[in-house]
Design a protein around this motif. Structure first.
Motif, PDB file in Angstrom:
ATOM      1  N   VAL A 268      35.299  39.014  38.138  1.00  0.00           N
ATOM      2  CA  VAL A 268      34.746  38.327  39.309  1.00  0.00           C
ATOM      3  C   VAL A 268      34.059  39.349  40.204  1.00  0.00           C
ATOM      4  O   VAL A 268      34.661  40.355  40.616  1.00  0.00           O
ATOM      5  CB  VAL A 268      35.849  37.593  40.093  1.00  0.00           C
ATOM      6  CG1 VAL A 268      35.277  36.977  41.373  1.00  0.00           C
ATOM      7  CG2 VAL A 268      36.472  36.507  39.230  1.00  0.00           C
ATOM      8  N   VAL A 269      32.788  39.081  40.524  1.00  0.00           N
ATOM      9  CA  VAL A 269      32.005  39.964  41.399  1.00  0.00           C
ATOM     10  C   VAL A 269      32.182  39.545  42.851  1.00  0.00           C
ATOM     11  O   VAL A 269      32.379  40.372  43.738  1.00  0.00           O
ATOM     12  CB  VAL A 269      30.516  39.935  41.014  1.00  0.00           C
ATOM     13  CG1 VAL A 269      29.695  40.814  41.945  1.00  0.00           C
ATOM     14  CG2 VAL A 269      30.335  40.362  39.564  1.00  0.00           C
ATOM     15  N   ALA A 270      32.080  38.227  43.099  1.00  0.00           N
ATOM     16  CA  ALA A 270      32.236  37.706  44.457  1.00  0.00           C
ATOM     17  C   ALA A 270      32.814  36.305  44.367  1.00  0.00           C
ATOM     18  O   ALA A 270      32.564  35.566  43.411  1.00  0.00           O
ATOM     19  CB  ALA A 270      30.901  37.678  45.191  1.00  0.00           C
ATOM     20  N   ALA A 271      33.596  35.919  45.406  1.00  0.00           N
ATOM     21  CA  ALA A 271      34.275  34.625  45.347  1.00  0.00           C
ATOM     22  C   ALA A 271      34.066  33.840  46.627  1.00  0.00           C
ATOM     23  O   ALA A 271      34.135  34.399  47.730  1.00  0.00           O
ATOM     24  CB  ALA A 271      35.773  34.829  45.107  1.00  0.00           C
ATOM     25  N   GLY A 272      33.778  32.528  46.450  1.00  0.00           N
ATOM     26  CA  GLY A 272      33.780  31.594  47.562  1.00  0.00           C
ATOM     27  C   GLY A 272      32.632  31.700  48.526  1.00  0.00           C
ATOM     28  O   GLY A 272      32.612  30.997  49.533  1.00  0.00           O
ATOM     29  N   GLN A 285      31.253  27.466  39.148  1.00  0.00           N
ATOM     30  CA  GLN A 285      32.144  26.806  40.090  1.00  0.00           C
ATOM     31  C   GLN A 285      33.530  26.610  39.494  1.00  0.00           C
ATOM     32  O   GLN A 285      33.689  26.505  38.278  1.00  0.00           O
ATOM     33  CB  GLN A 285      31.570  25.445  40.499  1.00  0.00           C
ATOM     34  CG  GLN A 285      30.294  25.534  41.318  1.00  0.00           C
ATOM     35  CD  GLN A 285      29.822  24.177  41.772  1.00  0.00           C
ATOM     36  OE1 GLN A 285      30.151  23.163  41.167  1.00  0.00           O
ATOM     37  NE2 GLN A 285      29.036  24.138  42.843  1.00  0.00           N
ATOM     38  N   ASP A 286      34.523  26.529  40.382  1.00  0.00           N
ATOM     39  CA  ASP A 286      35.872  26.218  39.912  1.00  0.00           C
ATOM     40  C   ASP A 286      36.097  24.709  40.006  1.00  0.00           C
ATOM     41  O   ASP A 286      35.172  23.954  40.323  1.00  0.00           O
ATOM     42  CB  ASP A 286      36.925  27.007  40.703  1.00  0.00           C
ATOM     43  CG  ASP A 286      37.026  26.573  42.162  1.00  0.00           C
ATOM     44  OD1 ASP A 286      36.317  25.608  42.570  1.00  0.00           O
ATOM     45  OD2 ASP A 286      37.808  27.188  42.913  1.00  0.00           O
ATOM     46  N   VAL A 287      37.318  24.256  39.736  1.00  0.00           N
ATOM     47  CA  VAL A 287      37.596  22.818  39.683  1.00  0.00           C
ATOM     48  C   VAL A 287      37.426  22.147  41.043  1.00  0.00           C
ATOM     49  O   VAL A 287      37.245  20.929  41.129  1.00  0.00           O
ATOM     50  CB  VAL A 287      39.026  22.570  39.145  1.00  0.00           C
ATOM     51  CG1 VAL A 287      39.123  22.947  37.683  1.00  0.00           C
ATOM     52  CG2 VAL A 287      40.064  23.335  39.971  1.00  0.00           C
ATOM     53  N   ASP A 288      37.476  22.939  42.141  1.00  0.00           N
ATOM     54  CA  ASP A 288      37.294  22.386  43.490  1.00  0.00           C
ATOM     55  C   ASP A 288      35.863  22.526  43.978  1.00  0.00           C
ATOM     56  O   ASP A 288      35.571  22.188  45.131  1.00  0.00           O
ATOM     57  CB  ASP A 288      38.245  23.094  44.471  1.00  0.00           C
ATOM     58  CG  ASP A 288      39.708  22.838  44.137  1.00  0.00           C
ATOM     59  OD1 ASP A 288      40.027  21.681  43.786  1.00  0.00           O
ATOM     60  OD2 ASP A 288      40.511  23.782  44.219  1.00  0.00           O
ATOM     61  N   GLY A 289      34.975  23.021  43.122  1.00  0.00           N
ATOM     62  CA  GLY A 289      33.570  23.155  43.500  1.00  0.00           C
ATOM     63  C   GLY A 289      33.228  24.452  44.206  1.00  0.00           C
ATOM     64  O   GLY A 289      32.082  24.629  44.660  1.00  0.00           O
ATOM     65  N   LEU A 290      34.171  25.397  44.349  1.00  0.00           N
ATOM     66  CA  LEU A 290      33.876  26.678  44.996  1.00  0.00           C
ATOM     67  C   LEU A 290      33.124  27.578  44.040  1.00  0.00           C
ATOM     68  O   LEU A 290      33.489  27.708  42.866  1.00  0.00           O
ATOM     69  CB  LEU A 290      35.181  27.359  45.438  1.00  0.00           C
ATOM     70  CG  LEU A 290      35.998  26.622  46.512  1.00  0.00           C
ATOM     71  CD1 LEU A 290      37.306  27.358  46.763  1.00  0.00           C
ATOM     72  CD2 LEU A 290      35.190  26.511  47.803  1.00  0.00           C
ATOM     73  N   PRO A 291      32.066  28.250  44.548  1.00  0.00           N
ATOM     74  CA  PRO A 291      31.267  29.107  43.661  1.00  0.00           C
ATOM     75  C   PRO A 291      31.852  30.513  43.533  1.00  0.00           C
ATOM     76  O   PRO A 291      32.380  31.082  44.491  1.00  0.00           O
ATOM     77  CB  PRO A 291      29.908  29.145  44.376  1.00  0.00           C
ATOM     78  CG  PRO A 291      30.240  28.990  45.827  1.00  0.00           C
ATOM     79  CD  PRO A 291      31.468  28.126  45.892  1.00  0.00           C
ATOM     80  N   TYR A 292      31.736  31.036  42.321  1.00  0.00           N
ATOM     81  CA  TYR A 292      32.124  32.412  42.025  1.00  0.00           C
ATOM     82  C   TYR A 292      30.965  33.082  41.310  1.00  0.00           C
ATOM     83  O   TYR A 292      30.315  32.467  40.468  1.00  0.00           O
ATOM     84  CB  TYR A 292      33.352  32.464  41.109  1.00  0.00           C
ATOM     85  CG  TYR A 292      34.668  32.093  41.757  1.00  0.00           C
ATOM     86  CD1 TYR A 292      35.619  33.067  42.052  1.00  0.00           C
ATOM     87  CD2 TYR A 292      34.967  30.768  42.067  1.00  0.00           C
ATOM     88  CE1 TYR A 292      36.843  32.738  42.623  1.00  0.00           C
ATOM     89  CE2 TYR A 292      36.163  30.421  42.648  1.00  0.00           C
ATOM     90  CZ  TYR A 292      37.102  31.411  42.920  1.00  0.00           C
ATOM     91  OH  TYR A 292      38.312  31.075  43.497  1.00  0.00           O
ATOM     92  N   VAL A 293      30.731  34.353  41.654  1.00  0.00           N
ATOM     93  CA  VAL A 293      29.772  35.151  40.890  1.00  0.00           C
ATOM     94  C   VAL A 293      30.577  35.974  39.896  1.00  0.00           C
ATOM     95  O   VAL A 293      31.464  36.744  40.290  1.00  0.00           O
ATOM     96  CB  VAL A 293      28.946  36.076  41.804  1.00  0.00           C
ATOM     97  CG1 VAL A 293      27.984  36.922  40.962  1.00  0.00           C
ATOM     98  CG2 VAL A 293      28.162  35.268  42.822  1.00  0.00           C
ATOM     99  N   PHE A 345      40.086  38.032  38.493  1.00  0.00           N
ATOM    100  CA  PHE A 345      39.392  37.777  37.223  1.00  0.00           C
ATOM    101  C   PHE A 345      39.438  36.271  36.967  1.00  0.00           C
ATOM    102  O   PHE A 345      40.381  35.579  37.379  1.00  0.00           O
ATOM    103  CB  PHE A 345      39.992  38.573  36.061  1.00  0.00           C
ATOM    104  CG  PHE A 345      41.268  38.017  35.493  1.00  0.00           C
ATOM    105  CD1 PHE A 345      41.270  37.242  34.342  1.00  0.00           C
ATOM    106  CD2 PHE A 345      42.486  38.291  36.108  1.00  0.00           C
ATOM    107  CE1 PHE A 345      42.445  36.745  33.824  1.00  0.00           C
ATOM    108  CE2 PHE A 345      43.672  37.794  35.589  1.00  0.00           C
ATOM    109  CZ  PHE A 345      43.655  37.011  34.438  1.00  0.00           C
ATOM    110  N   ALA A 346      38.384  35.773  36.335  1.00  0.00           N
ATOM    111  CA  ALA A 346      38.222  34.324  36.178  1.00  0.00           C
ATOM    112  C   ALA A 346      38.546  33.892  34.760  1.00  0.00           C
ATOM    113  O   ALA A 346      38.128  34.545  33.787  1.00  0.00           O
ATOM    114  CB  ALA A 346      36.795  33.907  36.535  1.00  0.00           C
TER     115      ALA A 346
END
Length: 894
Positions: A268-272, A285-293, A345-346
């Motif tokens: 994971v480079v950047a989260a949320g 995106q995760d299951v809640d729609g939050l973006p991750y790079v 880590f994703a």
């Protein structure tokens, strides 16, 4: 002819006894079915450990329609050792379950191959300091070289790079195994542009590997659920047929096989936040729609997993998925977590982040758990998917059929009653007409049915609802060979032959007609099996097997019984029948009415052709696509209310009609624009009706996509055309071209009039009706060939008789047999139509009409066409010349 050597008697009796022994287990199907699976499992030394029995609660076993291990053990131990455990498998339409036809999107694998190759090309050309622009297109990779002088060197580098792709795919079917090298890539240069594409051979190899992998992974996933006796097989180039008994809905099956389940672990480079991705990075995106790079390059993939199981979080107690890596995966995971303590880590599943935990400490040992918003059921399903491996590409549902277990049980009960009534009716009829010889034919008929069931049990065949109809039709047609023989014996007795000589001559004279008539029907069954799908294949199998066994029982078993009786009774006089439909010496002038009959037939055929344009056919979903839902209600169905509810769902054109009883309703919905929409129709319609009408049950759901429906219609047309052409060739070989062409004219007449009836009545025209048309082709030919065989015989016998008189004589001589066969066949079909399941009413109606029309055409169309075409009187000399040259076929000279 009537003498049987002891070894022949022993062989015939052994075959009959084997048929009876293999049939017996089917008389108590449930116990035999369980014992069969128990014995096979014990032999495989995996009985108690088999996935379908492991860790199953009694409730689960009941839901999956599986017996307990203890029950199986008792039944296996109690099963007589001399009795084979094999039984006929019941099709989904008889025991309920889900049928899916899915198409694998192989283009996704091609695209992945191009994407991997692009990275390699980019890195190699960068190292050589060659400036380039690389784009991945649908048709391949375009490499644009900036400096013209570098183009030739770049082509050489790319050519060396075109080696097999590394990195296997779960299950041992990696692309590296496909042997994709330069020979499977087409590399062309046009000035400064270099094109890299997969060759046709490369695409074919990737397709084969992808399909083999998909079939294997689906099999693993379904086996893990404990479902018994699934059918999973490749169909065509890119499709897979899945049939799973016991499941109540296709959604349950699609949840298991529909997901690609591609699991990857990423840095994971950047989260949320709203951070922009850099080179080699993506936003997910995760299951809640939050973006991750995250980094595009995966740290690990699901290929490194060796196990995945349902577990529970040690702190929260919530469901998780415990996983274990192989040794290479454990090493990589341990090194990465040790170097990245405190970082995220994703865990990415099918392009979505399901969890992104923070590394608290190095994770050695190669095991861990995946947490997320799981229920026990979803965590269990994910573990199943991960254990089985990832599908190499996504799938698209092309055809879906779901049958409830109650409907299957009703179909079995109705099919049993219809079969018993048809069987008893024919037995009584044969004794009433032929007396003692009818009894002999009935013994052979019982043996014939035993041989059919015994053979189907031995090969583990699947019995479908149309298959039951095929058996009923076979029962009706099985007596035809005996009728041919008995009618021949009657003729020989009228010529003052002794009983033994008349019987011997009867069998000799009838053999040629029996072979010819049954081969033509068998041709139709073979083509139906080759071109048909699903239950239609079951009908073709039972029809084909029934033809073979009926010829054997009529020409061998009955003859052996008659020979034994003749040796024991030594009768001085013999009467073959108690009464006859046609008196001896009948002289009906059929040919005198050929012109009137011809005009009537021509008008009806023209009307059928015109009706196709004016009225059209009521095509079922098999041929026009869409969804069909069969509903059962506790009270009398309110068609208007149901129509209003379904119309309110805004699915477009909807047809609602009663189906059989006042409690059953059939709902047809037109094909939707997208596959995803089509997949929801059956479930949405069922839920809406169940919510608004108390006591509503969904009995059956069928969906056919527009692509498959078009292919099914095309395959049906081809099948009928092939059958007609094959028959033309066969009869041409056996007789002369005039006979073959006359038979085809009669066939075209029968098919046209059958289609015309469906135009007028509006009865649904579906895949089963194509099966009926092919059977009508076979039956009509059966009748026509018998008449033609007598015409051929009389052409040799009466060389001076006028052609019209000769045709009348031949028709009168075979009229009794024609009526007898038609009546016995109609007894069977009418019983199935009146007492059988509603699902095959259209099929049996087509068969009844076909028998009537086929009988008419054999007399007034086929023979009239033969007269019009003009049979040459010197034909017999040509036939005899070939016979002298040694040309023989089927035991009779041609």
């Amino acid at each position: 002819m009537l003498y049987f050597a002891p070894w022949k008697k022993f062989l015939v009796l052994a075959i009959c006894l084997a048929g009876i022994i293999f049939t017996i287990p089917n008389l108590f199907y449930s116990t035999a079915d369980n014992a069969s699976r128990a014995i096979k499992a014990i032999e495989a030394e995996r009985y108690a450990e088999a996935p379908q029995f492991q860790n199953r609660s009694p409730e689960e076993l009941e839901r999956l329609k599986l017996p307990s291990v203890e029950t199986l053990t008792e039944q296996a131990d109690a099963w007589p050792s001399w009795l084979p455990p094999n039984v006929i498998n019941l099709g989904l339409d008889l025991r309920g379950g889900v049928h899916l036809l899915v198409e694998v999107k192989v283009e996704e694998v091609f695209a992945e191959r191009y994407t991997n190759l692009r990275s390699d090309i980019f890195n190699e050309l960068r190292q050589e300091r060659i400036r380039r622009k690389i784009r991945v297109l649908d048709e391949g990779i375009r490499v644009e070289i900036v400096n013209p002088e570098d183009a030739e060197r770049a082509e050489e580098i790319i050519g060396r790079l075109a080696q097999p792709v590394g990195g296997g795919i779960a299950g041992g079917f990696g692309l590296a195994d496909a042997g994709l090298g330069q020979v499977d890539l087409d590399i062309t240069r046009d000035g400064q542009d270099i094109w890299v594409t997969l060759s046709e051979g490369g695409k074919a190899e990737i397709t084969n590997r992808t399909m083999a992998q998909s079939v294997e992974i689906m099999r693993r996933r379904i086996d893990e659920t404990g479902t018994r006796e699934p059918t999973i097989q490749r169909q065509g180039e890119r499709r897979i047929l899945i049939q799973v008994p016991g499941l109540g809905s296709s959604a349950e099956l699609l949840d298991i096989i529909g997901r690609t389940a591609k699991l990857t672990f990423h840095e994971v480079v950047a989260a949320g936040g709203n951070d922009a991705p850099g080179p080699g990075e993506s936003v997910v995106q995760d299951v809640d729609g939050l973006p991750y790079v995250i980094k595009d390059a995966a740290i690990l993939t699901g290929e490194n997993l060796v196990d995945a199981q349902l577990g529970f979080h040690p702190d929260t107690g919530l469901p998780v998925v415990n996983f274990t890596f192989d040794s290479a995966g454990a090493r990589i995971f341990g090194e990465y977590t040790a170097a990245n303590v405190g970082r995220l880590f994703a865990v990415v599943l099918d392009g979505q982040i399901i969890t992104a935990p923070r590394i608290q400490s190095p994770i050695f040992g190669g095991s861990g758990f995946i947490e997320g918003d799981f229920t026990v059921e979803s965590a269990t399903n994910l573990a199943i998917l991960l254990r089985a491996g990832a599908l190499p590409a996504s799938i698209e549902v092309q055809e879906e059929r779901t049958v409830g277990p109650d409907l299957g049980a009703d179909s079995i009960a109705a099919g049993k009653i219809a079969t018993i009534i048809a069987f008893v009716g024919i037995l009584v009829f044969m004794v009433a007409v032929y007396g003692r010889f009818g009894l002999f034919a009935n013994i052979a008929l019982v043996v014939n049915v035993a041989l059919i069931f015994g053979f189907l049990s031995m090969i583990g065949a699947t019995l479908t609802l149309p298959g039951i109809a095929g058996i009923v039709l076979t029962i009706g047609m099985a007596v035809d060979a005996n009728v041919l023989i008995f009618e021949r014996i009657r003729e020989e007795l009228r010529n003052s032959k002794s009983p033994s000589r008349a019987i011997e001559r009867g069998y000799e004279q009838a053999f040629s007609a029996i072979v010819d008539a049954n081969i033509t029907t068998f041709i139709a069954a073979v083509i139906l099996f080759a071109m048909g799908s699903g239950p239609v294949k079951g009908f073709a199998v039972t029809l084909g097997v029934g033809i073979i066994t009926s010829v054997f029982t009529a020409t061998v078993v009955t003859r052996m019984i008659v020979a034994a009786w003749l040796h024991w009774a030594k009768p001085k006089k013999l009467k073959i029948e108690l009464f006859s439909f046609v008196k001896a010496g009948t002289k009906i002038n059929f040919m005198g009415g050929r012109k009137i009959a011809g005009m009537i037939s021509a008008v009806l055929v023209a009307a059928s052709i015109a009706g196709a344009a004016i009225l059209g056919l009521n095509f079922g979903i098999d041929f026009r696509g869409g969804t069909m839902v069969q509903i059962k209600t506790e009270q009398t169905a309110d068609i208007g209310q149901m129509r209003g509810i379904v119309n309110g769902l805004d699915f477009g054109d909807v047809a609602v009609q009663s189906f059989g009883s006042e409690f059953d309703t059939l709902i047809r919905v037109e094909a939707q624009e997208t596959v995803e929409d089509n997949k929801l129709v059956g479930q949405v319609v069922g839920d809406a009706l169940q919510a608004q009408i108390a006591g509503t049950t969904v009995e059956r759901v069928e969906f056919v996509g527009p692509k498959v429906s078009g292919e099914l219609l095309q395959a049906g047309i081809i099948a009928v055309s092939l059958a007609v052409f094959a028959v033309l060739v066969y009869i041409w070989m056996r007789f002369e071209w005039q006979f073959g062409l006359a038979a085809v004219v009669a066939l075209a007449h029968d098919v046209a009039l059958t289609i015309g009836v469906f135009e007028i009545t509006g009865i649904e025209f579906n895949l089963a009706i194509i099966a009926a048309l092919l059977t009508i082709v076979g039956y009509s030919l059966n009748d026509t060939v018998v008449v033609f065989d007598r015409v051929r015989e009389n052409l040799r016998k009466y060389k001076q008789m006028s052609l019209l008189d000769l045709m009348n004589l031949s028709l009168n001589e075979t009229l009794s047999r024609t009526l007898m066969t038609s009546i016995t066949t109609l007894i069977a079909l009418v019983a199935m139509f009146v007492l059988g399941p509603e699902v095959i009413k259209g099929f049996t109606f087509a068969m009844i009409w076909g028998v009537i029309v086929g009988t008419y055409s054999s007399v007034f169309v086929a023979v009239a066409a033969l007269v019009w075409l003009g049979v040459k009187r010197d034909w017999t000399s040509a036939a005899e010349a070939r016979a002298k040259a040694g040309t023989q076929f089927g035991g009779a000279q041609v």
